[in-house]
Structure formats: C-alpha cells, structure tokens
Write a protein that holds these residues in place. Sequence first.
Motif, PDB file in Angstrom:
ATOM      1  N   THR A 113      -1.993 -14.721 -68.774  1.00 56.33           N
ATOM      2  CA  THR A 113      -1.787 -15.144 -67.395  1.00 56.33           C
ATOM      3  C   THR A 113      -1.558 -13.886 -66.554  1.00 56.33           C
ATOM      4  OG1 THR A 113      -0.769 -17.211 -68.121  1.00 56.33           O
ATOM      5  CG2 THR A 113      -0.307 -16.516 -65.864  1.00 56.33           C
ATOM      6  N   VAL A 114      -2.142 -13.850 -65.375  1.00 58.29           N
ATOM      7  CA  VAL A 114      -2.019 -12.678 -64.507  1.00 58.29           C
ATOM      8  C   VAL A 114      -0.568 -12.484 -64.079  1.00 58.29           C
ATOM      9  CG1 VAL A 114      -2.615 -11.743 -62.244  1.00 58.29           C
ATOM     10  CG2 VAL A 114      -4.379 -12.787 -63.655  1.00 58.29           C
ATOM     11  N   LYS A 115      -0.133 -11.231 -64.170  1.00 53.41           N
ATOM     12  CA  LYS A 115       1.204 -10.853 -63.724  1.00 53.41           C
ATOM     13  C   LYS A 115       1.135 -10.060 -62.419  1.00 53.41           C
ATOM     14  CE  LYS A 115       5.290  -8.423 -65.437  1.00 53.41           C
ATOM     15  NZ  LYS A 115       5.819  -7.702 -66.603  1.00 53.41           N
ATOM     16  N   LEU A 116       0.143  -9.143 -62.318  1.00 55.25           N
ATOM     17  CA  LEU A 116       0.067  -8.241 -61.174  1.00 55.25           C
ATOM     18  C   LEU A 116      -1.360  -7.756 -60.970  1.00 55.25           C
ATOM     19  CD1 LEU A 116       1.702  -6.426 -59.122  1.00 55.25           C
ATOM     20  CD2 LEU A 116       1.781  -4.724 -60.943  1.00 55.25           C
ATOM     21  N   ARG A 117      -1.799  -7.746 -59.724  1.00 57.43           N
ATOM     22  CA  ARG A 117      -3.104  -7.161 -59.399  1.00 57.43           C
ATOM     23  C   ARG A 117      -2.872  -5.675 -59.141  1.00 57.43           C
ATOM     24  NH1 ARG A 117      -4.684 -10.056 -54.916  1.00 57.43           N
ATOM     25  NH2 ARG A 117      -3.760  -8.534 -53.536  1.00 57.43           N
ATOM     26  N   THR A 118      -3.514  -4.813 -59.922  1.00 50.36           N
ATOM     27  CA  THR A 118      -3.334  -3.373 -59.748  1.00 50.36           C
ATOM     28  C   THR A 118      -4.448  -2.755 -58.915  1.00 50.36           C
ATOM     29  OG1 THR A 118      -4.430  -2.900 -61.856  1.00 50.36           O
ATOM     30  CG2 THR A 118      -2.044  -3.142 -61.897  1.00 50.36           C
ATOM     31  N   GLY A 119      -5.514  -3.453 -58.719  1.00 52.30           N
ATOM     32  CA  GLY A 119      -6.630  -2.997 -57.891  1.00 52.30           C
ATOM     33  C   GLY A 119      -7.702  -4.052 -57.908  1.00 52.30           C
ATOM     34  N   GLY A 120      -7.887  -4.718 -56.794  1.00 51.34           N
ATOM     35  CA  GLY A 120      -8.898  -5.761 -56.782  1.00 51.34           C
ATOM     36  C   GLY A 120      -8.688  -6.732 -55.649  1.00 51.34           C
ATOM     37  N   LEU A 121      -9.301  -7.889 -55.795  1.00 51.28           N
ATOM     38  CA  LEU A 121      -9.289  -8.926 -54.777  1.00 51.28           C
ATOM     39  C   LEU A 121      -8.680 -10.184 -55.362  1.00 51.28           C
ATOM     40  CD1 LEU A 121     -10.409 -10.002 -51.971  1.00 51.28           C
ATOM     41  CD2 LEU A 121     -12.380 -10.777 -53.288  1.00 51.28           C
ATOM     42  N   GLY A 122      -7.809 -10.821 -54.612  1.00 47.45           N
ATOM     43  CA  GLY A 122      -7.230 -12.086 -55.043  1.00 47.45           C
ATOM     44  C   GLY A 122      -7.328 -13.116 -53.941  1.00 47.45           C
ATOM     45  N   LEU A 123      -8.186 -14.091 -54.122  1.00 43.46           N
ATOM     46  CA  LEU A 123      -8.349 -15.205 -53.192  1.00 43.46           C
ATOM     47  C   LEU A 123      -8.039 -16.487 -53.958  1.00 43.46           C
ATOM     48  CD1 LEU A 123     -11.758 -14.159 -51.583  1.00 43.46           C
ATOM     49  CD2 LEU A 123      -9.485 -13.960 -50.545  1.00 43.46           C
ATOM     50  N   PRO A 124      -7.843 -17.607 -53.261  1.00 37.71           N
ATOM     51  CA  PRO A 124      -7.553 -18.843 -53.981  1.00 37.71           C
ATOM     52  C   PRO A 124      -8.589 -19.189 -55.064  1.00 37.71           C
ATOM     53  CG  PRO A 124      -7.103 -19.152 -51.668  1.00 37.71           C
ATOM     54  CD  PRO A 124      -7.741 -17.790 -51.813  1.00 37.71           C
ATOM     55  N   GLY A 125      -9.877 -18.954 -54.804  1.00 39.34           N
ATOM     56  CA  GLY A 125     -10.909 -19.331 -55.763  1.00 39.34           C
ATOM     57  C   GLY A 125     -11.593 -18.176 -56.460  1.00 39.34           C
ATOM     58  N   LEU A 126     -11.135 -16.934 -56.216  1.00 43.25           N
ATOM     59  CA  LEU A 126     -11.809 -15.765 -56.795  1.00 43.25           C
ATOM     60  C   LEU A 126     -10.824 -14.618 -56.972  1.00 43.25           C
ATOM     61  CD1 LEU A 126     -14.464 -14.272 -57.607  1.00 43.25           C
ATOM     62  CD2 LEU A 126     -14.691 -13.641 -55.198  1.00 43.25           C
ATOM     63  N   SER A 127     -10.792 -14.058 -58.164  1.00 48.30           N
ATOM     64  CA  SER A 127     -10.008 -12.849 -58.437  1.00 48.30           C
ATOM     65  C   SER A 127     -10.915 -11.892 -59.192  1.00 48.30           C
ATOM     66  CB  SER A 127      -8.786 -13.163 -59.293  1.00 48.30           C
ATOM     67  OG  SER A 127      -7.929 -14.051 -58.626  1.00 48.30           O
ATOM     68  N   THR A 128     -10.986 -10.642 -58.724  1.00 45.61           N
ATOM     69  CA  THR A 128     -11.790  -9.635 -59.402  1.00 45.61           C
ATOM     70  C   THR A 128     -11.070  -8.297 -59.340  1.00 45.61           C
ATOM     71  OG1 THR A 128     -13.026  -8.953 -57.436  1.00 45.61           O
ATOM     72  CG2 THR A 128     -13.965 -10.759 -58.719  1.00 45.61           C
ATOM     73  N   GLY A 129     -11.282  -7.473 -60.345  1.00 40.14           N
ATOM     74  CA  GLY A 129     -10.704  -6.126 -60.345  1.00 40.14           C
ATOM     75  C   GLY A 129      -9.842  -5.882 -61.566  1.00 40.14           C
ATOM     76  N   ARG A 130      -8.931  -4.939 -61.442  1.00 46.56           N
ATOM     77  CA  ARG A 130      -7.996  -4.596 -62.519  1.00 46.56           C
ATOM     78  C   ARG A 130      -6.703  -5.373 -62.319  1.00 46.56           C
ATOM     79  NH1 ARG A 130      -9.931  -2.469 -66.727  1.00 46.56           N
ATOM     80  NH2 ARG A 130     -11.644  -1.092 -66.289  1.00 46.56           N
ATOM     81  N   PHE A 131      -6.269  -6.058 -63.363  1.00 49.34           N
ATOM     82  CA  PHE A 131      -5.056  -6.859 -63.313  1.00 49.34           C
ATOM     83  C   PHE A 131      -4.204  -6.583 -64.542  1.00 49.34           C
ATOM     84  CE2 PHE A 131      -7.755  -8.906 -60.358  1.00 49.34           C
ATOM     85  CZ  PHE A 131      -6.996  -9.749 -59.548  1.00 49.34           C
ATOM     86  N   LYS A 132      -2.891  -6.724 -64.374  1.00 47.90           N
ATOM     87  CA  LYS A 132      -1.968  -6.629 -65.502  1.00 47.90           C
ATOM     88  C   LYS A 132      -1.574  -8.056 -65.879  1.00 47.90           C
ATOM     89  CE  LYS A 132       1.905  -4.069 -67.192  1.00 47.90           C
ATOM     90  NZ  LYS A 132       2.691  -2.872 -66.986  1.00 47.90           N
TER      91      LYS A 132
END
Length: 184
Positions: A113-132
């Motif tokens: 489960t995503v804890k933190l977005r470290t670089g990227g995009l977070g929208l209600p229906g789309l998440s892309t990039g580097r995540f912790k």
Amino acid sequence: MAYQLDFWAVVKAVFVPFDLVFHAIVIGAFGIGPVVILLQLRKGTPFRKLRLPFALVVGLPVAASLVICLLHTGVGWQLAEKELQVKTGAWGAESIELAQARVALVESRGPWTVKLRTGGLGLPGLSTGRFKFQNGETALYFRHLDSPRRVVLESGGRYYVIAHPRVEKLYEELVARGAQPAKL
C-alpha cells in the motif's frame, strides 16, 4: 499486450473515482480567484480593468491541467516478447527483462500500500512515478482506477508496482513469458 491511457482516460482520472477531499482542495484553491473578481464586479469595478486578472485566474488552472494531462497521455505498460516496458509520464519509462524478473500478484491492501509519493503524480484515478510503500520499499508505480490486486516485479534490486482493473491477466502473461513467481 498493452495497457496505456489516452488523453481522455487521463482527464477522466482527475474526476473518477470521486474524492471529496481532493476536489474540495482543488475547488477551494482555484475558486477563490473568480470569487474575488465577481466581488470586484459587484462593487462596480469595470470589467475592462479585470480582464487580465480574469484571464490569469481562469486560464492558468486550465492550462496547467491541460499540460498535466498531455504529459501523462500514453502512461501504462507494454509487453513485448521478453520484456515489459513501464511508462510513468514525465517520471520516465523503464524496461524490465522478464527472464531476470521476479513477479507476485499481491492484495492492494497490505505491505504494498502506498505510504508516500516521492516523485510523481497522484490523482483520484491515476498515480504514476516513484512511491514509497508500507513495507519500506520504493518502486516505480503505475495505478489506474482501483483494483483489489496489484502486480509487483523485482529486477536487479529495483521494484515496479502496477495496478489497474483486471491486472491478473498481466500477471499470468508475465509468468507465461518467463518471469519467476515469487513472494514479494
């Protein structure tokens, strides 16, 4: 086999699924300017003096949204014979050789489960990039809409997480093409 988003799918991802907090913040942030301009008009300020502020208040959010949607058109993954390419928009594209990859189909709720977005995009229906993630790992992440499961790949010490409706078919195809099933 591929799963890539066109422009309208990216636009739709801003609104679906509906997220009250996200949309309240966006409406609040971008709604203040037009309200201030309307109040100035009501006070009797001629519109010709408010043309530039009006154009900026309305035009900048629209332009920024358009740029974000254009930058993320084509995000997703594409499966070639022996490799998987994951594209996350402005945050890059990476290829994974399936013969060297370990793959798992995991539940969306749990250690991945995503804890933190470290670089990227977070929208209600789309998440892309580097995540912790909750398990402490950092991964290149692509999520479109909601899915009860996600595919996790590991190759060369790097992790990749993919989630979208019917992601189980991708998992089956990855195993069929040489990725090694594993517990990740």
